[in-house]
Design an enzyme around this catalytic site. Structure first.
Site, PDB file in Angstrom:
ATOM      1  CG  MET A 322       1.701  46.517 -21.360  1.00 26.42           C
ATOM      2  SD  MET A 322       0.813  47.443 -22.623  1.00 26.42           S
ATOM      3  CE  MET A 322       0.106  48.750 -21.662  1.00 26.42           C
ATOM      4  CG  ASP A 341      12.583  41.647 -18.648  1.00 27.80           C
ATOM      5  OD1 ASP A 341      12.561  40.483 -18.207  1.00 27.80           O
ATOM      6  OD2 ASP A 341      11.625  42.144 -19.279  1.00 27.80           O
ATOM      7  CB  VAL A 398       6.666  41.669 -14.087  1.00 23.05           C
ATOM      8  CG1 VAL A 398       7.927  42.491 -13.839  1.00 23.05           C
ATOM      9  CG2 VAL A 398       5.787  41.668 -12.836  1.00 23.05           C
ATOM     10  CD  GLU A 400      -2.430  41.327 -14.717  1.00 23.61           C
ATOM     11  OE1 GLU A 400      -1.392  41.994 -14.652  1.00 23.61           O
ATOM     12  OE2 GLU A 400      -3.558  41.827 -14.553  1.00 23.61           O
ATOM     13  CE  LYS A 405       0.904  42.270 -12.351  1.00 22.47           C
ATOM     14  NZ  LYS A 405       1.659  42.990 -13.357  1.00 22.47           N
ATOM     15  CB  SER A 427      -4.855  44.860 -17.546  1.00 24.33           C
ATOM     16  OG  SER A 427      -4.160  43.664 -17.735  1.00 24.33           O
ATOM     17  CG  HIS A 448      -5.140  49.959 -16.831  1.00 17.31           C
ATOM     18  ND1 HIS A 448      -6.480  49.809 -17.053  1.00 17.31           N
ATOM     19  CD2 HIS A 448      -4.528  49.073 -17.656  1.00 17.31           C
ATOM     20  CE1 HIS A 448      -6.676  48.869 -17.968  1.00 17.31           C
ATOM     21  NE2 HIS A 448      -5.496  48.424 -18.352  1.00 17.31           N
TER      22      HIS A 448
HETATM   23  P1  NAD Z   1       4.835  40.902 -21.599  1.00 13.17           P
HETATM   24  O1  NAD Z   1       4.749  39.461 -21.409  1.00 13.17           O
HETATM   25  O2  NAD Z   1       5.013  41.458 -22.960  1.00 13.17           O
HETATM   26  O3  NAD Z   1       6.034  41.497 -20.722  1.00 13.17           O
HETATM   27  C1  NAD Z   1       6.301  41.141 -19.410  1.00 13.17           C
HETATM   28  C2  NAD Z   1       7.780  41.319 -19.186  1.00 13.17           C
HETATM   29  O4  NAD Z   1       8.052  41.160 -17.799  1.00 13.17           O
HETATM   30  C3  NAD Z   1       8.646  40.288 -19.925  1.00 13.17           C
HETATM   31  O5  NAD Z   1       9.657  40.961 -20.664  1.00 13.17           O
HETATM   32  C4  NAD Z   1       9.243  39.470 -18.804  1.00 13.17           C
HETATM   33  O6  NAD Z   1      10.548  38.983 -19.107  1.00 13.17           O
HETATM   34  C5  NAD Z   1       9.268  40.466 -17.671  1.00 13.17           C
HETATM   35  N1  NAD Z   1       9.346  39.817 -16.369  1.00 13.17           N
HETATM   36  C6  NAD Z   1       8.713  38.725 -15.924  1.00 13.17           C
HETATM   37  N2  NAD Z   1       9.072  38.454 -14.654  1.00 13.17           N
HETATM   38  C7  NAD Z   1       9.942  39.410 -14.290  1.00 13.17           C
HETATM   39  C8  NAD Z   1      10.671  39.675 -13.103  1.00 13.17           C
HETATM   40  N3  NAD Z   1      10.573  38.876 -12.032  1.00 13.17           N
HETATM   41  N4  NAD Z   1      11.467  40.749 -13.058  1.00 13.17           N
HETATM   42  C9  NAD Z   1      11.590  41.551 -14.135  1.00 13.17           C
HETATM   43  N5  NAD Z   1      10.926  41.349 -15.289  1.00 13.17           N
HETATM   44  C10 NAD Z   1      10.117  40.283 -15.373  1.00 13.17           C
HETATM   45  O7  NAD Z   1       3.540  41.516 -20.903  1.00 13.17           O
HETATM   46  P2  NAD Z   1       2.820  42.923 -21.141  1.00 13.17           P
HETATM   47  O8  NAD Z   1       1.762  42.745 -22.153  1.00 13.17           O
HETATM   48  O9  NAD Z   1       3.833  43.976 -21.323  1.00 13.17           O
HETATM   49  O10 NAD Z   1       2.074  43.115 -19.751  1.00 13.17           O
HETATM   50  C11 NAD Z   1       2.757  43.516 -18.583  1.00 13.17           C
HETATM   51  C12 NAD Z   1       1.742  43.981 -17.547  1.00 13.17           C
HETATM   52  O11 NAD Z   1       0.961  45.014 -18.096  1.00 13.17           O
HETATM   53  C13 NAD Z   1       0.778  42.915 -17.094  1.00 13.17           C
HETATM   54  O12 NAD Z   1       0.480  43.118 -15.732  1.00 13.17           O
HETATM   55  C14 NAD Z   1      -0.446  43.176 -17.947  1.00 13.17           C
HETATM   56  O13 NAD Z   1      -1.622  42.712 -17.342  1.00 13.17           O
HETATM   57  C15 NAD Z   1      -0.414  44.685 -17.997  1.00 13.17           C
HETATM   58  N6  NAD Z   1      -1.138  45.294 -19.128  1.00 13.17           N
HETATM   59  C16 NAD Z   1      -1.077  44.737 -20.366  1.00 13.17           C
HETATM   60  C17 NAD Z   1      -1.753  45.328 -21.414  1.00 13.17           C
HETATM   61  C18 NAD Z   1      -1.678  44.764 -22.804  1.00 13.17           C
HETATM   62  O14 NAD Z   1      -2.441  45.189 -23.675  1.00 13.17           O
HETATM   63  N7  NAD Z   1      -0.765  43.857 -23.074  1.00 13.17           N
HETATM   64  C19 NAD Z   1      -2.513  46.491 -21.192  1.00 13.17           C
HETATM   65  C20 NAD Z   1      -2.532  47.041 -19.912  1.00 13.17           C
HETATM   66  C21 NAD Z   1      -1.844  46.421 -18.891  1.00 13.17           C
END
Ligand code: NAD
Length: 713
Positions: A322, A341, A398, A400, A405, A427, A448
């Site tokens: 995302m 990151d 980051v 979920e 967070k 989400s 979102h």
């Molecule tokens: P992902 O796992 O692809 O990416 C998360 C990233 O966050 C990773 O690169 C990780 O290294 C990084 N991270 C973790 N801890 C960290 C920290 N302390 N500091 C900095 N970076 C850190 O996940 P995603 O699918 O991109 O989802 C991210 C957020 O978006 C979540 O809250 C998820 O619920 C939300 N979201 C996801 C979707 C989807 O379809 N995947 C849709 C809407 C919202």
């Protein structure tokens, strides 16, 4: 003041400039057609040698006046309006004097139909200029002679494509098809070329008025078109499942028109136009995708009176799927992006996502190396929070996980200016709870996004208990700045989109447990007009993720002393997860993924019908479709009742743009309006008696049914 300004030159050339008073664009209605009728009258004057029809506005003409159409209550009104427009255009082309359309900007819908009644069309060669018949997208067909003239000008097959698909053509594409005769560099060149055309053709006649006229490529009887007539209807039905009658009407109008003389073809077209204009589908599409979408774009859900804002520097925490997508769409509109990151590699990987998309665009000629490099230069990958200094907005994406967070919120706020806004892309986690980690919860908001971020048009803005109006306005402005459509909802579990979307998928899964054949469930989803069937969709989302969210919800509710009512579909998800069938990412869920020769196919897992034996008596498809749609509409109504939703427009647009709720239904609440609240309540109660209290109609639907009301803002 007339809608068309006439200027007669000493050379006997009449220049007519369409300029509808008080409107930003020229739209086809009584006023504009009266102006064109005046031009026709003047053209009859023996002193006048020819006519250049152009526009004094930025565009040539944007299409039909939807305000006027919305007032029609009887098919006769639509038929007469359509025939009235054609009568004027017919006179225009039958004067025997040359008429040229000088297309200075978009010529769409009725605008193109006016141009088609001219003897030649010259357009400015600007790739942004759109030429086309997009009526089908609002459930209509071109009713101003568009199907009749196009099929005679460019041929039946291209005409069918232009009208039934509704896609715009660039001037170059239009030239290639013979739809325009010449291209010009600018306005002056346009008028000069139009004058030259008139001088070279003192007596002009449309091809279809010539005695020996032949359709290019043959009329509807031509053997070469046989395969088209046998295949086109089934291809269209396979795409639309019969939910878009305008597509069928367009095919019929062009086929029947291709057997008839020009005037009879025009009359047939008007009859099909009236059928489209009166259809519930076009009312749903126009109401939501025109009126409600425009209201949202104009800021109906943005707090009034606050100054417009722009984000110059954006921080993104988490460069995963995302975060990387948000970085791309933001850098694309010129925003400086800091992509943070935990490791330099992860941050770089996030930036590489943009590189990948841009390389593809360059390869396809949709971008240039310079533009790609400029965009990439705006994204700074980092692990250093100090780089967030100067950001107007930070979006957290980051994992979920509440603790992670909270930690990144605190670290970011330590370097941010006090005026900056902090947003979470969670989400599932309620925003008000996440805001507890913030030292300034009034400036904390939910943004979102949907995956894939570069393709999905919607962003759901979530207002937490403490979020203030200024923060909401800034969030709203940012979403528009990146070219997406915002809806605004109040905080709640699953917000609006995830909560209602889940009812669709879970209803499909519950059917499986009852013994409905999985194939019937999937087909019902598609017949209902949803872009993906429920079981395949659950595989995409992943069963383990849904199970995890359900467990988390159960724990959260228990902590609040509230019981959990489990959806019957959840037991199925649990059983599949126990067998390691957690969804597409594992290659196994309701489907076996990676099938077929190319490895991209999928097939329903054969054991599914052993685990959930198919009942001897299968329900009618209608019942399955009703369950899938009523579950969603009812939940959307509950969201409005509970104050999660703030407007009907947000409910409808959010459902279509967010999870693809059948567009021809006009959105999740319009579904209830179209059926009538009374009929909805009656059917919902039948479903509740058989399948459980989740179908018990929401209190506000019952109230509307009693008052004879409908959902409106
Ligand atoms: P992902 O796992 O692809 O990416 C998360 C990233 O966050 C990773 O690169 C990780 O290294 C990084 N991270 C973790 N801890 C960290 C920290 N302390 N500091 C900095 N970076 C850190 O996940 P995603 O699918 O991109 O989802 C991210 C957020 O978006 C979540 O809250 C998820 O619920 C939300 N979201 C996801 C979707 C989807 O379809 N995947 C849709 C809407 C919202």
């Amino acid at each position: 003041m007339s809608a068309v300004q006439l200027t007669l030159g000493d050379d006997g050339l009449l220049v007519a400039a369409m300029d509808l008073p008080g409107r930003p664009m020229n739209v086809v209605g009584d006023e504009l057609m009266a102006g064109i009728a005046e031009a026709v009258q003047k053209l009859a004057d023996p002193a006048v040698k020819g006519l250049v029809l152009s526009s004094a506005k930025a565009d040539f003409c944007a299409g039909g006046d939807l305000d006027r159409m919305s007032k029609w209550t009887k098919p006769e009104q639509a038929f007469e309006a359509s025939m009235g427009m054609k009568a004027v255009l017919r006179q225009l082309e039958l004067q025997g004097k040359p008429v040229v359309a000088a297309i200075n900007g978009h010529a769409l819908g009725g605008g193109l139909e006016i141009a088609l009644a001219c003897h030649a069309r010259i357009a400015i060669d600007d790739p942004r200029l759109k030429i086309g018949q997009p009526e089908v997208k609002l459930g209509l067909l071109p009713g101003g002679g568009g199907t009749a003239r196009l099929s005679r000008l460019v041929g039946i097959q291209p005409a069918l494509q232009i009208c039934a698909e509704g896609n715009d053509l660039s001037p170059q594409q239009a030239l290639g098809l013979g739809l325009v005769s010449e291209l010009a560099q600018d306005r002056d060149d346009l008028i000069a070329k139009a004058r030259a055309w008139i001088a070279a053709h003192p007596k002009a006649q449309q091809p279809w008025d010539a005695p020996k006229f032949r359709f290019p490529g043959g009329d509807s009887r031509a053997p070469a078109l046989g395969p088209l007539w046998s295949i086109a209807p089934s291809v269209a039905a396979a795409k639309s499942w019969g939910n878009y009658p305008a597509v069928q009407h367009i095919m019929s109008a062009i086929f029947e028109g291709g057997l008839l003389g020009f005037d009879a073809a025009c009359e047939v077209e008007s009859r099909y136009f009236a059928a489209c204009a009166m259809s519930q589908e076009s009312r749903n599409l126009i109401g939501t995708l025109w009126y409600q979408l425009n209201a949202i774009k104009k800021g109906a859900s943005r707090p009034a009176g606050l100054p417009a804002s722009k984000v110059r520097k954006l921080g993104i925490l988490g460069a995963g799927m995302m975060g990387a997508g948000i970085a791309y769409v933001s850098a694309k509109v010129g925003i400086e992006v800091v992509l943070l990151d935990t490791t330099a590699e992860a941050a770089e990987r996030g930036k590489a996502y943009s590189q990948g998309l841009l390389d593809k665009a360059v390869k396809k000629g949709r971008s240039t190396i310079e533009k790609r490099d400029a965009l990439l230069a705006r994204i700074t990958p980092t692990t250093d929070y100090a780089r967030l200094d100067g950001c107007d907005l930070v979006i957290e994406a980051v994992f979920e996980d509440r603790a992670i967070k909270a930690e990144v919120t605190r670290k970011a706020e330590a370097v941010l200016a006090t005026s900056a806004v902090f947003a979470s892309n969670t989400s599932t986690l309620p925003i008000t709870g996440l805001a507890q980690a913030s030292t300034r919860p009034a400036q904390f908001i939910g943004l979102h996004f949907f995956s894939p971020v570069d393709k999905m048009p919607l962003v759901e803005i979530i207002v937490g208990a403490k979020t203030d109006d200024a923060t909401l306005a800034r969030g709203f402005d940012f979403v528009q700045q990146i070219g997406k459509t915002p809806i605004v909802v109040n905080d709640s579990r699953g917000f609006y989109t995830s909560r209602v979307f889940a009812t669709y998928v879970m209803e499909g899964i519950a059917m499986l447990a009852e013994g409905v054949h999985p194939r019937s469930i999937e087909v019902a989803g598609l017949q209902a007009g949803m872009p993906m069937p429920p079981l395949a969709l659950q595989d995409e989302v992943s069963l383990s993720l849904s199970l995890h969210v359900a467990e988390q919800t159960r724990k959260d509710l228990a902590a609040e002393g509230k019981p959990t009512v489990e959806h019957p579909g959840m037991a199925v998800i649990r059983q599949l997860c126990e067998r390691g069938r957690i969804g597409k990412k594992a290659g196994r869920g309701f489907y076996d993924w990676g099938q077929g020769e190319d490895g991209h196919g999928k097939a329903l897992w054969p054991e599914l019908t052993k685990l959930y034996p198919t009942a001897a008596r299968q329900p009618a498809q209608r019942e399955l479709i009703d369950r899938l749609m009523f579950a969603q509409a009812n939940e959307a109504a509950r969201c409005l009742q509970e104050g999660v939703l703030r407007s009907v427009a947000d409910a409808n647009i959010g459902s279509i743009f967010g999870w693809g709720f059948a567009p021809f239904q006009g959105g999740a609440l319009q579904f209830i309006n179209a059926m009538g609240a009374k009929a909805f309540v009656a059917r919902a109660r039948e479903l509740a008696a058989r399948f459980g209290p989740r179908f018990e109609p929401a209190a506000n639907i019952v109230a509307l049914a009693e008052q004879g009301g409908r959902y409106a803002d």
